[in-house]
Design an enzyme around this catalytic site. Structure first.
Site, PDB file in Angstrom:
ATOM      1  N   SER A 237       0.841  -1.206   0.000  1.00  0.00           N
ATOM      2  CA  SER A 237       0.000   0.000   0.000  1.00  0.00           C
ATOM      3  C   SER A 237       0.878   1.258   0.000  1.00  0.00           C
ATOM      4  O   SER A 237       1.270   1.742  -1.060  1.00  0.00           O
ATOM      5  CB  SER A 237      -0.972  -0.023   1.177  1.00  0.00           C
ATOM      6  OG  SER A 237      -0.290  -0.029   2.424  1.00  0.00           O
ATOM      7  N   ARG A 238       1.205   1.758   1.186  1.00  0.00           N
ATOM      8  CA  ARG A 238       2.141   2.864   1.334  1.00  0.00           C
ATOM      9  C   ARG A 238       2.974   2.600   2.588  1.00  0.00           C
ATOM     10  O   ARG A 238       2.444   2.086   3.579  1.00  0.00           O
ATOM     11  CB  ARG A 238       1.398   4.208   1.508  1.00  0.00           C
ATOM     12  CG  ARG A 238       0.770   4.774   0.250  1.00  0.00           C
ATOM     13  CD  ARG A 238       1.824   5.288  -0.740  1.00  0.00           C
ATOM     14  NE  ARG A 238       1.211   5.870  -1.935  1.00  0.00           N
ATOM     15  CZ  ARG A 238       0.949   5.189  -3.051  1.00  0.00           C
ATOM     16  NH1 ARG A 238       1.261   3.916  -3.153  1.00  0.00           N
ATOM     17  NH2 ARG A 238       0.413   5.803  -4.093  1.00  0.00           N
ATOM     18  N   GLU A 267      11.057   6.961   0.289  1.00  0.00           N
ATOM     19  CA  GLU A 267      11.470   6.335  -0.981  1.00  0.00           C
ATOM     20  C   GLU A 267      12.239   7.346  -1.829  1.00  0.00           C
ATOM     21  O   GLU A 267      11.877   8.521  -1.832  1.00  0.00           O
ATOM     22  CB  GLU A 267      10.235   5.852  -1.744  1.00  0.00           C
ATOM     23  CG  GLU A 267       9.490   4.746  -1.002  1.00  0.00           C
ATOM     24  CD  GLU A 267       8.237   4.255  -1.725  1.00  0.00           C
ATOM     25  OE1 GLU A 267       7.946   4.736  -2.838  1.00  0.00           O
ATOM     26  OE2 GLU A 267       7.551   3.395  -1.170  1.00  0.00           O
ATOM     27  N   HIS A 286       8.973  -0.301  -5.103  1.00  0.00           N
ATOM     28  CA  HIS A 286       7.648   0.250  -5.444  1.00  0.00           C
ATOM     29  C   HIS A 286       7.278  -0.040  -6.912  1.00  0.00           C
ATOM     30  O   HIS A 286       7.129   0.872  -7.720  1.00  0.00           O
ATOM     31  CB  HIS A 286       7.608   1.768  -5.159  1.00  0.00           C
ATOM     32  CG  HIS A 286       6.227   2.294  -4.980  1.00  0.00           C
ATOM     33  ND1 HIS A 286       5.915   3.338  -4.138  1.00  0.00           N
ATOM     34  CD2 HIS A 286       5.042   1.927  -5.552  1.00  0.00           C
ATOM     35  CE1 HIS A 286       4.621   3.589  -4.188  1.00  0.00           C
ATOM     36  NE2 HIS A 286       4.062   2.750  -5.039  1.00  0.00           N
TER      37      HIS A 286
HETATM   38  P1  NAP Z   1      -9.524   1.137  -3.031  1.00  0.00           P
HETATM   39  O1  NAP Z   1     -10.315   0.368  -4.042  1.00  0.00           O
HETATM   40  O2  NAP Z   1      -9.972   2.497  -2.648  1.00  0.00           O
HETATM   41  O3  NAP Z   1      -9.387   0.210  -1.728  1.00  0.00           O
HETATM   42  C1  NAP Z   1      -8.943   0.666  -0.517  1.00  0.00           C
HETATM   43  C2  NAP Z   1      -9.731  -0.036   0.574  1.00  0.00           C
HETATM   44  O4  NAP Z   1      -9.232   0.364   1.844  1.00  0.00           O
HETATM   45  C3  NAP Z   1     -11.220   0.320   0.540  1.00  0.00           C
HETATM   46  O5  NAP Z   1     -11.981  -0.862   0.583  1.00  0.00           O
HETATM   47  C4  NAP Z   1     -11.387   1.162   1.789  1.00  0.00           C
HETATM   48  O6  NAP Z   1     -12.626   1.010   2.423  1.00  0.00           O
HETATM   49  C5  NAP Z   1     -10.310   0.623   2.691  1.00  0.00           C
HETATM   50  N1  NAP Z   1      -9.991   1.571   3.756  1.00  0.00           N
HETATM   51  C6  NAP Z   1      -9.804   2.901   3.661  1.00  0.00           C
HETATM   52  N2  NAP Z   1      -9.533   3.427   4.871  1.00  0.00           N
HETATM   53  C7  NAP Z   1      -9.563   2.398   5.739  1.00  0.00           C
HETATM   54  C8  NAP Z   1      -9.366   2.315   7.134  1.00  0.00           C
HETATM   55  N3  NAP Z   1      -9.113   3.402   7.871  1.00  0.00           N
HETATM   56  N4  NAP Z   1      -9.470   1.098   7.719  1.00  0.00           N
HETATM   57  C9  NAP Z   1      -9.767   0.009   6.986  1.00  0.00           C
HETATM   58  N5  NAP Z   1      -9.966   0.031   5.659  1.00  0.00           N
HETATM   59  C10 NAP Z   1      -9.855   1.216   5.040  1.00  0.00           C
HETATM   60  O7  NAP Z   1      -8.027   1.305  -3.528  1.00  0.00           O
HETATM   61  P2  NAP Z   1      -7.138   0.312  -4.398  1.00  0.00           P
HETATM   62  O8  NAP Z   1      -7.261   0.681  -5.826  1.00  0.00           O
HETATM   63  O9  NAP Z   1      -7.406  -1.086  -3.991  1.00  0.00           O
HETATM   64  O10 NAP Z   1      -5.681   0.772  -3.899  1.00  0.00           O
HETATM   65  C11 NAP Z   1      -5.328   0.692  -2.529  1.00  0.00           C
HETATM   66  C12 NAP Z   1      -4.014   1.385  -2.253  1.00  0.00           C
HETATM   67  O11 NAP Z   1      -2.948   0.586  -2.736  1.00  0.00           O
HETATM   68  C13 NAP Z   1      -3.804   2.734  -2.946  1.00  0.00           C
HETATM   69  O12 NAP Z   1      -4.401   3.777  -2.223  1.00  0.00           O
HETATM   70  C14 NAP Z   1      -2.302   2.872  -3.005  1.00  0.00           C
HETATM   71  O13 NAP Z   1      -1.827   3.559  -1.876  1.00  0.00           O
HETATM   72  C15 NAP Z   1      -1.824   1.427  -2.975  1.00  0.00           C
HETATM   73  N6  NAP Z   1      -1.220   1.012  -4.258  1.00  0.00           N
HETATM   74  C16 NAP Z   1       0.088   0.656  -4.276  1.00  0.00           C
HETATM   75  C17 NAP Z   1       0.663   0.218  -5.447  1.00  0.00           C
HETATM   76  C18 NAP Z   1       2.096  -0.187  -5.488  1.00  0.00           C
HETATM   77  O14 NAP Z   1       2.741   0.049  -6.492  1.00  0.00           O
HETATM   78  N7  NAP Z   1       2.624  -0.812  -4.466  1.00  0.00           N
HETATM   79  C19 NAP Z   1      -0.086   0.156  -6.628  1.00  0.00           C
HETATM   80  C20 NAP Z   1      -1.417   0.535  -6.580  1.00  0.00           C
HETATM   81  C21 NAP Z   1      -1.979   0.955  -5.372  1.00  0.00           C
HETATM   82  P3  NAP Z   1     -13.971   1.830   2.056  1.00  0.00           P
HETATM   83  O15 NAP Z   1     -14.702   0.917   1.168  1.00  0.00           O
HETATM   84  O16 NAP Z   1     -14.620   2.043   3.366  1.00  0.00           O
HETATM   85  O17 NAP Z   1     -13.523   3.105   1.392  1.00  0.00           O
HETATM   86  C1  GLV Z   2       0.984   3.240  -6.810  1.00  0.00           C
HETATM   87  O1  GLV Z   2       1.545   3.123  -5.769  1.00  0.00           O
HETATM   88  C2  GLV Z   2      -0.321   3.805  -6.965  1.00  0.00           C
HETATM   89  O2  GLV Z   2      -0.881   4.331  -5.984  1.00  0.00           O
HETATM   90  O3  GLV Z   2      -0.819   3.753  -8.096  1.00  0.00           O
END
Ligand code: NAP
Ligand code: GLV
Ligand code: GLV
Length: 320
Positions: A237-238, A267, A286
């Site tokens: 995530s982050r 990072e 990342h």
């Molecule tokens: P998403 O669809 O918005 O999913 C995030 C989930 O987290 C939602 O179900 C949300 O719940 C939940 N959430 C938010 N705040 C919370 C809390 N306080 N406690 C518990 N659950 C909580 O986002 P996604 O597309 O799956 O992406 C998730 C994250 O992954 C991104 O924000 C980014 O930081 C990270 N990411 C990293 C990479 C990488 O390269 N490593 C790539 C892509 C994304 P609700 O339904 O209640 O909103």
């Molecule tokens: C990558 O970390 C993204 O948030 O898309």
């Protein structure tokens, strides 16, 4: 009327630049490291649209410099690098790149689970370093992924992708989320759990929430203590969702078995970082969404968001 001006803060796939060039004057920062703060301030002053990366901090000062800035299109799904409430106040549209990267990031998350559990990186170095003198029963023995219990914290788009993959490995999947996802429970057969129970039961704990004021430091000393001794902790995530010092201690004191990390608080991470000194940690720079197809789709989506806003149409994937 003269064409609008778009500034792109890093080299992105040509298709996206070509698309934008049909409607705008486009300038791209060609450096290999992020554009300097001063250059970004100068460019934003001229820009109608900014296509930026998660490595760019788009704060109040940057937004204030954008006297005719209409849109900030982040080439990422996460947008913790942008001052969202302030952009909303100023009427600047912010967009992200959801969906198009979910499967690639779920793949990478699963790859980290397998790699950490089966000690792939350590085993590869062992062989290349000439240490392989004999096969032996417990040589580089790791943990099973098949049939284990997976706990997903943050059951969003990527979380669901990881859960689907886990079903192919006959895993029991628990999840904790801010809001309960009944539809995911029905479709994927995942079980809702309070955070404490998830931590106690899971063999793999995967964090996939966004970074917000609520999730900052969500996983710290008490959470690692609650985990099983054989637990494998995965963060895609982050970095700041996890207290890295607490993670280091938990690994050192064998409170948990291993960790797979794609993200860090700071990072790029230094090779001196304590977590990089431990054998039971797999670290990646990342690369969650880093497939050629996905990165191209992310760039195209960011470009399409900009084109829509410059043409006074609704953005496709607005954050605000
Ligand atoms: P998403 O669809 O918005 O999913 C995030 C989930 O987290 C939602 O179900 C949300 O719940 C939940 N959430 C938010 N705040 C919370 C809390 N306080 N406690 C518990 N659950 C909580 O986002 P996604 O597309 O799956 O992406 C998730 C994250 O992954 C991104 O924000 C980014 O930081 C990270 N990411 C990293 C990479 C990488 O390269 N490593 C790539 C892509 C994304 P609700 O339904 O209640 O909103
Ligand atoms: C990558 O970390 C993204 O948030 O898309
Ligand atoms: C291992 O290679 C086996 O045959 O069990």
């Amino acid at each position: 009327m003269s064409k609008p001006y778009v500034f792109i803060t890093m080299k992105i796939p040509d298709e996206a630049i070509e698309k934008l060039s049909e409607v705008a004057h486009v300038s791209v920062w060609e450096g290999d490291s992020p554009v300097s703060r001063q250059r970004l301030l100068d460019e934003v002053q001229k820009a109608d649209a900014l296509l930026c990366m998660l490595t760019d901090s788009i704060d109040q000062q940057i937004l204030d410099n954008g006297t005719h800035l209409k849109i900030v299109a982040n080439m990422a799904v996460g947008y913790d690098n942008i001052a969202i409430p302030y952009a909303a106040e100023k009427g600047i549209v912010v967009t992200n790149t959801p969906e198009v990267l979910s499967e690639a990031t779920a793949d990478l998350t699963f790859a980290l689970m397998l790699t950490t559990a089966r000690r792939i990186v350590e085993a590869s170095s062992f062989l290349r370093n000439g240490e392989w003198t004999s096969w032996s029963p417990l040589l580089l023995a790791g943990q099973d992924v098949y049939d284990a219990t997976l706990g997903i914290i943050g059951m969003g788009r990527i979380g669901e992708g990881v859960a689907r993959r886990a079903k192919g490995f006959d895993m029991r999947v628990l999840y904790y989320n801010r809001t309960r996802k009944k539809h995911a429970e029905e479709r994927l057969g995942v079980e809702y759990c309070e955070l404490d129970s998830l931590l106690k039961e899971a063999d793999f704990v995967v964090v996939l929430t966004p970074l917000t004021s609520e999730t900052k430091g969500l996983i710290s000393t008490n959470q690692f203590k609650a985990m099983k001794k054989n637990a494998i902790f995965i963060n895609t995530s982050r970095g700041a969702v996890v207290d890295e010092e607490a993670l280091y201690q938990a690994l050192l004191e064998k409170e948990i078995w291993g960790a797979g990390l794609d993200v860090f608080q700071q990072e790029p991470v230094s090779t001196e970082h304590p977590l990089l000194q431990l054998p039971n940690v797999v670290t990646l720079p990342h690369i969650g969404s880093a497939s050629i197809k996905t990165r191209t789709e992310m760039a195209l989506l960011a470009a399409e968001n900009i084109i829509a806003v410059l043409q006074n149409k609704k953005p496709i994937t607005p954050v605000c």
